[in-house]
Design a protein around this motif. Sequence first.
Motif: not given
Length: 530
Positions: A454-455, A475-479, A506-507
């Motif tokens: 999906q992503h 990526l870890g910082k943004h969960q 990913v935002s």
Amino acid sequence: MTYKVLVLDPVSEDGISELLEHPNYQVDVNTGLTEDEIIEIIYDYHAIVVRSQTKITENIIQRARHLKVIARAGVGVDNIDIDAATKFGVIVINAPDGNTISATEHTLAMMLSLSRDIPEAHKELSEGTWNRGAHKGVELYGKTLGIIGVGKIGFGVARRAQVFGMNVVAFDPYLSDEKAKESGIEKLEVDQIAEVADFVTVHTPLTPQTKGIVGKSFFENCKPGLRLVNVARGGIIDEADLLEALKANKIGGAALDVFEEEPPTNMELLSHPSVVVTPHLGASTIEAQEKVAVSVSREIIEILENNTIIHAVNAPRMSENINRELQPYINIASHMGSVGIQLMNKPPNEIRLKYHGDIAVDDTSMLTRSFIASMLRPHFGESVNIINALYFLQEQDVTYKVEKKGKTKGYNNYLEVELANADEDLVLGASVLDGYGERIVKLDDYQVDIKPTQHILVINHIDRPGIIGDMGMILGKHQVNIASMQLGRSNEGGAALLSLSLDSRVSDEALVELSVIEGFRDVKQVDLQI
């Protein structure tokens, strides 16, 4: 979800019992409606069922914004605007096999009625007139039957005529010498059939090539006393030329079940003493009506619930076995279209699709359509599908080319697509691996192993120590959790490609942070419908 089905012509209730009894379907039977009346109610129906009476026009199709399927409970689709259906992405299906026996038997019934003057003899005797001398017929035995169009019905007529002791000659551009020989049929051109046949029956669709194929020149060259039968489509025999031939005694008679205009209005032809007519009864048997209704009912369910297409008029026709075998490749082709368009900065104006291996032997049009539909969908939404994908592509002036080759090294089956516009090129390769399923195995010059999820994150970068760690921290910082990661590179310290399967999207903020990592040249997020 509840699907709504509108039945506009009388069909066998037993035949549509699967739809009537299915908990996911609401079936409304509403026959004899005008175009305006249909337009008033059609908006939220997902499927339409018709026979030959109701005309499905572009105005109806355009109004039916939820419409997915138009089902013709029979063979001919002359009463359906196929171009409009294709344009609006509506699948048109028919039941090509359900009335084969009925049409075949009706052809023989018409031929016998014509050869023995049965209708006129019945009429006279039922009115009290005993006139044996006025009804001298001809035998079928030893006569030559000419068949124009040798499909299932044509072959069925040929076999039955041979049992009567008739010689069979036939014209069909797709009839091979081998098939003709093994069937005991002599292949001839249409004008040759006219010269030798005692009876002629037509069994072709009505197309620009077959319209009026039996007309003035045919009658000028035909054998005296020729008797004609048409249980196929009105217009294959030119009615004006037929009437002139009858008046001039150039032929012995005609038996017509179908007409250029239905109901027919040419009473001079209908009432001619050498003409036998029936009101389009070729498929009108209890068995045929039930068969065609069952066939289209089942396919409506298959299309709406499983996207399985078998008898579509405006899409590739696939048997259930072929559909099962190709389904994984249809899926990966669809995913490649979605990945490709999301990796490019603007749409391509050239597409080249390459098929290698066993799939190249099969009809790959479903794969091509699936790829193109997915590629176009971000720009055209759900209005584009496998039915109208090529139409949309043509409207955008995008060219495409399909190539087929033998097996490629390392894969039994392999798909590759090249997308190009004035500023960029993209190459994607894919296969279905035993035990592992769908995989994108090539991205430009890089060998990869990307499972469609999906992503997905695709990053072009310059290889350097620590670059993966920098990415992981953001990526870890943004969960955002990494499910899997693939790295391909040309050489140490050179150009490289990262592909990541992620558990979440990913935002935009995270994408900005990723894009400024030293060495990251292009960061693209890909979202798939899995």
